[in-house]
Design a protein around this motif. Structure first.
Motif: not given
Length: 223
Positions: A172-178
């Motif tokens: 995915s393009i974001s793992g945790e920062h949204g």
């Protein structure tokens, strides 16, 4: 990456990563003298007993050129400061930077890291990569100069390529920062690639349900 995959099976308390550029930056900024190895640094910690630590050490011995076991709290903090500096280095060394936040399956970590190295060479930009490697979450931090049109264009292209590759690898393009505003278009590309276009419709309908007058967070994704 091989060490990370092996250690992850032991369910460690902490499993972090900093690449070569992060180590170099930490040595320069903090005055450390950690080995500037091409493969980077893997940081592991456990809250289990000594025998468990020995299992991790055996894995490290098969993969690492050097193993450092801190003898006190200060040494421990310094080692983890390398990981912290790897995350902030582009913002310290350059007038502008973009915070990367991709996630891929653990089996694809090596592919992702290799792609980042190729992207760095392709666009001639500075990238220091670190992350919560045990979760497959990597932060390729790209530094550049927003006032230099050509350089900043390459920074943006490099980050787009990295995000798209993460999706291609099953991540995915974001793992945790949204997502925020910056990654709106990339999210659409990700959903289309994964044939999940209907997700946007569902989210927009939820937005209308709770905010029928569209007065909350106006001008953002679900306007």
């Amino acid at each position: 990456m091989d060490a990370i995959l092996a250690i992850r099976k032991l369910n460690p308390l902490i499993l972090e990563f900093s690449d070569y550029y992060g180590i170099v930056a930490a040595n320069k900024i903090r005055g450390f003298s950690y080995p500037e190895t091409r493969g980077g640094m893997v940081l592991a910690d456990t809250d289990f007993d000594e025998s468990y630590l020995e299992d991790i050490k055996k894995i490290m011995e098969k993969n690492a050129s050097k193993i450092i076991i801190p003898e006190n709290k200060d040494e421990f903090n310094n080692i983890f400061e390398v990981r912290r500096i790897a995350f902030t280095a582009p913002g310290i060394l350059f007038p502008g930077f973009i915070d990367g936040d991709v996630v891929v399956p653990l089996s694809k970590l090596k592919d992702m890291i290799n792609f980042v190295y190729k992207t760095r060479e392709k666009y001639g930009v500075y990238i220091a990569t670190c992350g919560h490697a045990g979760d497959g979450n990597l932060h390729p931090q790209i530094g550049g100069n927003p006032d230099d049109h050509e350089n900043w264009r390459n920074v943006l292209l490099a980050m787009d390529d990295i995000n798209i590759e993460a999706v291609r690898l099953g991540g995915s393009i974001s793992g945790e920062h949204g997502i925020g505003r910056i990654k709106k278009d990339l999210l659409l590309k990700q959903l289309k690639y994964k044939k999940q276009d209907e997700t946007i419709i569902i989210m927009k309908n939820l937005k209308k349900m709770f905010d029928p007058k569209n007065i909350l967070n106006r001008g953002n994704f679900f306007d």
